[in-house]
Motif scaffolding. Structure first.
Motif, PDB file in Angstrom:
ATOM      1  N   ALA A   1       0.858  -1.201   0.000  1.00 15.35           N
ATOM      2  CA  ALA A   1       0.000   0.000   0.000  1.00 15.35           C
ATOM      3  C   ALA A   1       0.889   1.244   0.000  1.00 15.35           C
ATOM      4  N   ILE A   2       1.947   1.203   0.803  1.00 12.25           N
ATOM      5  CA  ILE A   2       2.893   2.319   0.846  1.00 12.25           C
ATOM      6  C   ILE A   2       3.552   2.501  -0.523  1.00 12.25           C
ATOM      7  N   VAL A   3       3.968   1.381  -1.127  1.00 14.04           N
ATOM      8  CA  VAL A   3       4.596   1.434  -2.452  1.00 14.04           C
ATOM      9  C   VAL A   3       3.662   2.124  -3.448  1.00 14.04           C
ATOM     10  N   LYS A   4       2.402   1.717  -3.457  1.00 10.67           N
ATOM     11  CA  LYS A   4       1.462   2.267  -4.434  1.00 10.67           C
ATOM     12  C   LYS A   4       1.264   3.775  -4.252  1.00 10.67           C
ATOM     13  N   HIS A   5       1.128   4.214  -3.001  1.00  9.87           N
ATOM     14  CA  HIS A   5       0.924   5.646  -2.757  1.00  9.87           C
ATOM     15  C   HIS A   5       2.146   6.465  -3.182  1.00  9.87           C
ATOM     16  N   ILE A   6       3.335   5.947  -2.899  1.00  9.38           N
ATOM     17  CA  ILE A   6       4.546   6.685  -3.284  1.00  9.38           C
ATOM     18  C   ILE A   6       4.648   6.760  -4.811  1.00  9.38           C
ATOM     19  N   VAL A   7       4.424   5.632  -5.468  1.00 12.59           N
ATOM     20  CA  VAL A   7       4.540   5.622  -6.932  1.00 12.59           C
ATOM     21  C   VAL A   7       3.500   6.570  -7.527  1.00 12.59           C
ATOM     22  N   ASN A   8       2.314   6.582  -6.951  1.00 10.41           N
ATOM     23  CA  ASN A   8       1.261   7.478  -7.444  1.00 10.41           C
ATOM     24  C   ASN A   8       1.674   8.938  -7.295  1.00 10.41           C
ATOM     25  N   ARG A   9       2.276   9.263  -6.157  1.00 11.01           N
ATOM     26  CA  ARG A   9       2.734  10.633  -5.944  1.00 11.01           C
ATOM     27  C   ARG A   9       3.769  11.023  -6.999  1.00 11.01           C
ATOM     28  N   HIS A  10       4.537  10.034  -7.471  1.00 10.14           N
ATOM     29  CA  HIS A  10       5.560  10.304  -8.480  1.00 10.14           C
ATOM     30  C   HIS A  10       5.023  10.146  -9.896  1.00 10.14           C
ATOM     31  N   ARG A  11       3.708  10.033 -10.043  1.00  9.30           N
ATOM     32  CA  ARG A  11       3.054   9.894 -11.351  1.00  9.30           C
ATOM     33  C   ARG A  11       3.551   8.674 -12.120  1.00  9.30           C
ATOM     34  N   GLY A  12       3.851   7.627 -11.375  1.00 11.10           N
ATOM     35  CA  GLY A  12       4.409   6.425 -11.992  1.00 11.10           C
ATOM     36  C   GLY A  12       3.389   5.309 -12.090  1.00 11.10           C
ATOM     37  N   GLY A  13       3.859   4.122 -12.385  1.00  3.03           N
ATOM     38  CA  GLY A  13       3.005   2.951 -12.520  1.00  3.03           C
ATOM     39  C   GLY A  13       3.584   1.770 -11.754  1.00  3.03           C
ATOM     40  N   LEU A  14       2.737   0.772 -11.549  1.00  6.58           N
ATOM     41  CA  LEU A  14       3.162  -0.411 -10.796  1.00  6.58           C
ATOM     42  C   LEU A  14       2.525  -1.645 -11.433  1.00  6.58           C
ATOM     43  N   THR A  15       3.318  -2.676 -11.682  1.00 13.76           N
ATOM     44  CA  THR A  15       2.767  -3.917 -12.244  1.00 13.76           C
ATOM     45  C   THR A  15       3.299  -5.120 -11.467  1.00 13.76           C
ATOM     46  N   VAL A  16       2.586  -6.223 -11.579  1.00 10.87           N
ATOM     47  CA  VAL A  16       3.059  -7.471 -10.973  1.00 10.87           C
ATOM     48  C   VAL A  16       2.875  -8.607 -11.976  1.00 10.87           C
ATOM     49  N   VAL A  17       3.831  -9.502 -11.974  1.00 15.60           N
ATOM     50  CA  VAL A  17       3.720 -10.744 -12.743  1.00 15.60           C
ATOM     51  C   VAL A  17       3.969 -11.863 -11.744  1.00 15.60           C
ATOM     52  N   SER A  18       3.002 -12.759 -11.579  1.00 14.98           N
ATOM     53  CA  SER A  18       3.218 -13.847 -10.641  1.00 14.98           C
ATOM     54  C   SER A  18       2.207 -14.965 -10.857  1.00 14.98           C
ATOM     55  N   ALA A  19       2.563 -16.137 -10.420  1.00 15.49           N
ATOM     56  CA  ALA A  19       1.651 -17.280 -10.405  1.00 15.49           C
ATOM     57  C   ALA A  19       2.230 -18.255  -9.388  1.00 15.49           C
ATOM     58  N   PRO A  20       1.376 -19.118  -8.804  1.00 14.68           N
ATOM     59  CA  PRO A  20       1.900 -20.057  -7.816  1.00 14.68           C
ATOM     60  C   PRO A  20       3.057 -20.873  -8.397  1.00 14.68           C
ATOM     61  N   GLY A  21       4.128 -20.934  -7.641  1.00 12.84           N
ATOM     62  CA  GLY A  21       5.289 -21.706  -8.073  1.00 12.84           C
ATOM     63  C   GLY A  21       6.193 -20.983  -9.059  1.00 12.84           C
ATOM     64  N   GLU A  22       5.818 -19.765  -9.434  1.00 15.91           N
ATOM     65  CA  GLU A  22       6.589 -19.033 -10.455  1.00 15.91           C
ATOM     66  C   GLU A  22       7.317 -17.829  -9.889  1.00 15.91           C
ATOM     67  N   GLY A  23       7.333 -17.656  -8.575  1.00 11.21           N
ATOM     68  CA  GLY A  23       7.940 -16.458  -8.016  1.00 11.21           C
ATOM     69  C   GLY A  23       7.086 -15.239  -8.307  1.00 11.21           C
ATOM     70  N   ALA A  24       7.631 -14.072  -8.023  1.00 12.38           N
ATOM     71  CA  ALA A  24       6.883 -12.837  -8.251  1.00 12.38           C
ATOM     72  C   ALA A  24       7.831 -11.774  -8.776  1.00 12.38           C
ATOM     73  N   ALA A  25       7.332 -10.925  -9.674  1.00 13.75           N
ATOM     74  CA  ALA A  25       8.129  -9.794 -10.153  1.00 13.75           C
ATOM     75  C   ALA A  25       7.270  -8.539 -10.101  1.00 13.75           C
ATOM     76  N   PHE A  26       7.702  -7.590  -9.293  1.00 17.78           N
ATOM     77  CA  PHE A  26       7.008  -6.311  -9.191  1.00 17.78           C
ATOM     78  C   PHE A  26       7.839  -5.261  -9.926  1.00 17.78           C
ATOM     79  N   SER A  27       7.195  -4.422 -10.745  1.00 17.91           N
ATOM     80  CA  SER A  27       7.917  -3.344 -11.414  1.00 17.91           C
ATOM     81  C   SER A  27       7.280  -2.008 -11.077  1.00 17.91           C
ATOM     82  N   ALA A  28       8.109  -1.046 -10.650  1.00 17.48           N
ATOM     83  CA  ALA A  28       7.641   0.324 -10.431  1.00 17.48           C
ATOM     84  C   ALA A  28       8.240   1.185 -11.535  1.00 17.48           C
ATOM     85  N   TYR A  29       7.398   1.998 -12.194  1.00 14.84           N
ATOM     86  CA  TYR A  29       7.830   2.862 -13.297  1.00 14.84           C
ATOM     87  C   TYR A  29       7.769   4.309 -12.854  1.00 14.84           C
ATOM     88  N   PHE A  30       8.780   5.073 -13.191  1.00 10.75           N
ATOM     89  CA  PHE A  30       8.780   6.494 -12.846  1.00 10.75           C
ATOM     90  C   PHE A  30       9.132   7.312 -14.090  1.00 10.75           C
TER      91      PHE A  30
END
Ligand code: ADP
Length: 281
Positions: free
Chosen positions: A239-268
């Motif tokens: 939640a903190i990540v999303k608010h900060i990225v929003n303040r910076h006019r950026g974006g946030l994505t996630v790629v994940s599935a069970p057993g596949e790990g997770a990848a979060f990307s923040a764009y600025f």
């Protein structure tokens, strides 16, 4: 039209009010659990455990863990309210994303060693400047890396990759691994703006699709997920990540599935001046 406008405002105010009440209820509940446990152990220590040195040490350890949990919660709650308060004010200052990521790698080195997790950082070696608040950008990367470490098993790695000059509206397209990229926050697309991205990838348990859209809700946690036990989360990190990225006019994505790990990307959005030359001006 005026009446409709007023009505809509009133509904908005009511909705905000409900959100606030809900937030306070959640926050109090989250604080009450460790507090109740602390009070319980204090009573036990005052009573029959007083003369049992082994039990006393064990209880004190548990109490220290609960107290730590409470201070983490309070720190996260304070961060969240501070960020929300400033969310409409564009951040001033300039941050080198690559440098911020390398500072985070240093900051988590003790934790990652303790957990037997290797944290790697990959970037093109140059400065990648964005307009932003340094502490907040570090907090974004830190929260993502903390999660990566938390959900990794010993021997696994957490990879941080920094990229520059990205068009955010480049069509996501089918990924070679068959997984979908889910947007958690989409920036207003401004023509000609190039983005820099920080991606944090782990090889942990991954997250089932139905949970992905809710990850950035306050206090949302995936039930029954193992997280190495001794570092339970607060459910506020993303939640903190999303608010900060929003303040910076950026974006946030996630790629994940069970057993596949997770990848979060923040764009600025990148600073308009070319990153490499900006310091020379
Ligand atoms: P927490 O402090 O509980 O980690 P977050 O807001 O950071 O809170 O994350 C919310 C939930 O999302 C976590 O409780 C966990 O269930 C899930 N999650 C976040 N990051 C990961 C990850 N890298 N791998 C697996 N699950 C994750």
């Amino acid at each position: 039209p005026l009446a409709i406008l007023a009505l809509r405002d009133e509904t908005d105010v009511r909705r905000m009010e409900l959100m606030r009440v809900d937030f306070l209820a959640n926050a109090s509940h989250e604080l009450r659990t460790p507090l109740a446990s602390l009070s319980g152990f204090i009573e036990t220590l005052k009573g029959h455990a007083r003369d049992d040195a082994v039990a006393r040490d064990r209880f004190l350890d548990i109490m220290a863990t609960q107290a730590e949990r409470m201070s983490r919660l309070v720190a996260d709650l304070l961060s969240l309210s501070r960020i929300e308060l400033n969310e409409h004010i564009p951040p001033s200052g300039r941050v080198d994303l690559a440098r911020a990521a390398s500072d985070v790698v240093d900051a988590v080195s003790v934790l990652s060693q303790e957990r037997g997790v290797v944290v790697t950082l990959q970037s093109d070696g140059g400065k990648i400047n964005i307009d932003g608040d340094r502490d907040e950008i570090i907090q974004v990367i830190q929260n993502l890396v903390d999660n990566g470490i938390k959900y990794s098993a010993p021997g696994q790695s957490v990879e941080i990759v920094i990229r520059r000059d990205l068009h955010i509206d480049a069509a996501p397209g089918p990924r070679t691994d068959g997984l979908t990229r889910l947007p958690l926050l989409t920036p207003d697309r401004e023509a000609g703006v190039l983005y820099a991205a920080v991606t944090v990838r782990d090889h942990g348990p991954g997250i089932a699709r139905e949970h992905l859209p809710r990850l950035t809700e306050r206090f949302y946690r995936v039930e029954g997920q193992k997280s190495g036990g001794e570092r339970p989360g607060t459910g506020l990190g993303l939640a903190i990540v999303k608010h900060i990225v929003n303040r910076h006019r950026g974006g946030l994505t996630v790629v994940s599935a069970p057993g596949e790990g997770a990848a979060f990307s923040a764009y600025f959005p990148m600073s308009p001046i070319r990153s490499e030359t900006s310091d020379a001006i």
